[in-house]
Write an enzyme that holds these catalytic residues in place. Structure first.
Site, PDB file in Angstrom:
ATOM      1  N   ASP A 130       0.849  -1.188   0.000  1.00  0.00           N
ATOM      2  CA  ASP A 130       0.000   0.000   0.000  1.00  0.00           C
ATOM      3  C   ASP A 130       0.891   1.247   0.000  1.00  0.00           C
ATOM      4  OD1 ASP A 130      -2.994   0.839   0.395  1.00  0.00           O
ATOM      5  OD2 ASP A 130      -1.901   2.022   1.877  1.00  0.00           O
ATOM      6  N   TRP A 131       0.615   2.250   0.866  1.00  0.00           N
ATOM      7  CA  TRP A 131       1.423   3.465   0.876  1.00  0.00           C
ATOM      8  C   TRP A 131       2.867   3.195   1.266  1.00  0.00           C
ATOM      9  CZ3 TRP A 131       2.308   8.408  -0.269  1.00  0.00           C
ATOM     10  CH2 TRP A 131       1.292   9.139  -0.862  1.00  0.00           C
ATOM     11  N   TRP A 172     -13.174   5.325  -2.585  1.00  0.00           N
ATOM     12  CA  TRP A 172     -12.460   5.480  -1.309  1.00  0.00           C
ATOM     13  C   TRP A 172     -11.952   6.906  -1.144  1.00  0.00           C
ATOM     14  CZ3 TRP A 172     -11.142   4.830   3.422  1.00  0.00           C
ATOM     15  CH2 TRP A 172      -9.831   4.998   3.894  1.00  0.00           C
ATOM     16  N   ASP A 258      -7.791  -8.336  -3.618  1.00  0.00           N
ATOM     17  CA  ASP A 258      -7.796  -6.915  -3.280  1.00  0.00           C
ATOM     18  C   ASP A 258      -8.651  -6.159  -4.297  1.00  0.00           C
ATOM     19  OD1 ASP A 258      -7.240  -4.229  -2.874  1.00  0.00           O
ATOM     20  OD2 ASP A 258      -5.067  -4.515  -2.708  1.00  0.00           O
ATOM     21  N   HIS A 285      -6.744  -6.806   0.476  1.00  0.00           N
ATOM     22  CA  HIS A 285      -5.781  -5.710   0.501  1.00  0.00           C
ATOM     23  C   HIS A 285      -4.761  -5.874   1.619  1.00  0.00           C
ATOM     24  CE1 HIS A 285      -4.222  -1.757  -0.351  1.00  0.00           C
ATOM     25  NE2 HIS A 285      -4.430  -1.373   0.903  1.00  0.00           N
TER      26      HIS A 285
END
Length: 312
Positions: A130-131, A172, A258, A285
């Protein structure tokens, strides 16, 4: 109503008795971080021998914290490695800026660099999701390639704003922009985690007891570039170019379930010359939450197979 303090830290009591989390918190103090009015305390999990030949550095994403790696840390340490996981500013047990606008890409990049330099991490197997990927991959490829020995890339992306985001991500980001610091972290995690893992939702909501403490979680999706020319897009473009020439080992571990990034593994298979086909695991995810021990096994085999001097 009085304004919140510019920096807060979640009370320790919020983290008492978390399941599957035996790790003693330690902290680094980083000074001069962009947007921070005072030095900030960064929560670090630092397990295993400090003089280990190899270090595994685990980077979390949104809206999680180092707890996401609780099932990966023990087997990696048991194999003799030093394992480091830290919470980015605004997450977990690290200090939190209370203004959404104070969070910038440069803040997170400098935090990662500060942790690596303070702990003098070298020979790093960098694990991102992710980030963690949006910050970790550009930093590894452009800033500290000499400190990074190999990459493990999991359910992340390097968005330049030229591609069309998935419907799930657009929803989102739009939703976060509307609710802002009313962000319902608990319900979001209940939706994102497999049913068998939802008992851990309180551990993911623990860092966010107030609206002010959620500013970092609000800021991250808003920073993702969804059109060309946005500030973060330049970092992503430069990272793609650097990774297209990456000549060190790279492993892709992906969960196709995901809804946001399940199909992005093909992008990295094409982008990184040393990355073969992605290893697929279950979990959606937050794949580490369900499949952490399995992923740790893949990482350990990858490290063994790519160790310098190993007979071919």
């Amino acid at each position: 109503m009085p304004h919140p303090a510019p920096v807060v830290r979640t009370p320790d009591a919020r983290f008492a008795g978390l399941p599957e989390w035996p790790f003693t918190p330690t902290y680094l103090t980083l000074d001069g971080l962009p947007g921070a009015p005072i030095p900030l305390s960064i929560h670090v999990v630092d397990e295993g021998p400090r003089d280990a030949a190899e270090t595994v550095l685990l980077l979390h994403g949104e809206p999680s914290w180092s707890y996401l790696y609780r099932r990966m840390i023990p087997p990696l340490v048991a194999a003799g490695h030093r394992v480091v996981a830290f919470d980015f500013v605004g997450f977990g047990r690290s200090d939190k800026l209370t203004s959404v606008g104070a969070y910038t890409y440069e803040l997170h990049r400098r935090t990662l660099l500060g942790v690596m330099e303070a702990l003098d991490l070298r020979g790093v197997t960098l694990v991102v999701q992710d980030w963690g990927g949006l910050v970790g991959l550009p930093t590894a490829a452009l800033d500290v390639p000499d400190r990074v020995a190999r990459l493990v890339v999991m359910n992340t992306f390097l968005p330049t704003g030229e591609e069309t985001p998935s419907l799930a991500f657009r929803a989102w980001k739009a939703g976060v922009g509307v609710v802002r610091t009313w962000l319902p972290v608990g319900p979001l995690m209940r939706l994102a985690l497999p049913a068998s893992q939802r008992r851990f939702v309180p551990a993911y909501t623990a860092p966010f007891p107030t609206r002010a403490s959620k500013a970092g979680a609000v800021a991250w999706p808003l920073l993702v570039p969804t059109e060309p020319g946005r500030p973060v897009a330049a970092h992503m473009t430069a990272a793609r170019e650097a990774l297209s020439r990456w000549d060190k080992p790279a492993l892709l571990v992906w969960s196709p379930q995901d809804p946001i990034l399940g199909g992005v593994a093909r992008h990295f298979e094409r982008l990184i010359p040393t990355a073969g086909p992605a290893v697929e695991v279950r979990g959606g995810h937050f794949l580490q939450d369900k499949s952490g021990a399995e992923i740790a096994g893949y990482v350990l085999r990858f490290m063994e197979q790519t160790r310098p001097g190993r007979p071919t």
